[in-house]
Design a protein around this motif. Structure first.
Motif, short mmCIF file in Angstrom:
data_model
loop_
_atom_site.label_atom_id
_atom_site.label_comp_id
_atom_site.label_asym_id
_atom_site.label_seq_id
_atom_site.Cartn_x
_atom_site.Cartn_y
_atom_site.Cartn_z
N ASP A 138 1.42 -1.72 4.03
CA ASP A 138 0.96 -3.09 4.26
C ASP A 138 1.09 -3.89 2.97
O ASP A 138 0.95 -3.32 1.88
N LEU A 164 -3.63 1.91 -2.99
CA LEU A 164 -3.88 1.92 -1.55
C LEU A 164 -4.68 0.69 -1.16
O LEU A 164 -5.46 0.16 -1.94
N CYS A 165 -4.52 0.29 0.10
CA CYS A 165 -5.37 -0.77 0.64
C CYS A 165 -6.73 -0.17 1.00
O CYS A 165 -6.89 1.06 1.02
N ASP A 174 -5.18 5.47 -6.50
CA ASP A 174 -5.34 6.87 -6.12
C ASP A 174 -4.89 7.73 -7.30
O ASP A 174 -3.70 7.82 -7.59
N ALA A 188 -9.97 5.89 4.75
CA ALA A 188 -9.51 7.00 5.59
C ALA A 188 -9.32 8.27 4.75
O ALA A 188 -9.70 9.36 5.16
N LEU A 189 -8.75 8.10 3.56
CA LEU A 189 -8.53 9.25 2.69
C LEU A 189 -9.85 9.83 2.18
O LEU A 189 -10.02 11.04 2.10
N GLU A 227 0.38 4.03 1.25
CA GLU A 227 0.23 4.87 2.44
C GLU A 227 0.79 4.17 3.68
O GLU A 227 1.63 4.71 4.37
N CYS A 228 0.33 2.98 3.96
CA CYS A 228 0.73 2.30 5.20
C CYS A 228 1.77 1.20 4.97
O CYS A 228 2.28 0.63 5.92
N LYS A 243 -8.33 0.04 3.81
CA LYS A 243 -8.30 0.84 5.03
C LYS A 243 -7.84 2.28 4.75
O LYS A 243 -8.46 3.25 5.18
N CYS A 244 -6.78 2.43 3.99
CA CYS A 244 -6.24 3.76 3.70
C CYS A 244 -7.14 4.51 2.73
O CYS A 244 -7.30 5.72 2.83
N GLN A 245 -7.74 3.79 1.79
CA GLN A 245 -8.66 4.43 0.85
C GLN A 245 -9.85 5.01 1.60
O GLN A 245 -10.25 6.14 1.35
N CYS A 251 0.85 -1.19 0.00
CA CYS A 251 0.00 0.00 0.00
C CYS A 251 0.89 1.24 0.00
O CYS A 251 1.88 1.30 0.72
#
Ligand SMILES: [Zn+2]
Length: 74
Positions: free
Chosen positions: A29, A47-48, A40, A54-55, A26-27, A50-52, A24
């Motif tokens: 992972d 992105l995974c 993105d 959150a964004l 962002e994180c 979770k990050c998608q 990912c």
């Protein structure tokens, strides 16, 4: 919540994992074959989920990140 127009939902394939990325953006992972991943389009990265999510919560209609309170707007 449904998918955001700011991201392209894809299923991670061996091809993407080998030729583009297997983490990912962002994180960092691990992304695994068969995972739902999100491209993105603002930052040209995957992105995974979770990050998608959150964004997405921090983005406005134009897919711009809404800065945290306390930052100057202009
Ligand atoms: Zn992530």
């Amino acid at each position: 919540m449904s998918s955001s127009p700011c991201f392209v939902t894809q299923i991670a394939t061996k091809e993407i994992l080998l030729r583009v990325t297997n983490v990912c953006g962002e994180c960092y992972d691990d992304l695994k074959e068969g995972d739902e991943i999100y491209y993105d389009m603002q930052n040209y990265r995957y992105l995974c989920k979770k990050c998608q999510e959150a964004l997405c919560e921090r983005m406005n209609d134009r897919c711009e990140i809404i800065e945290e309170e306390g930052q100057a707007l202009f």
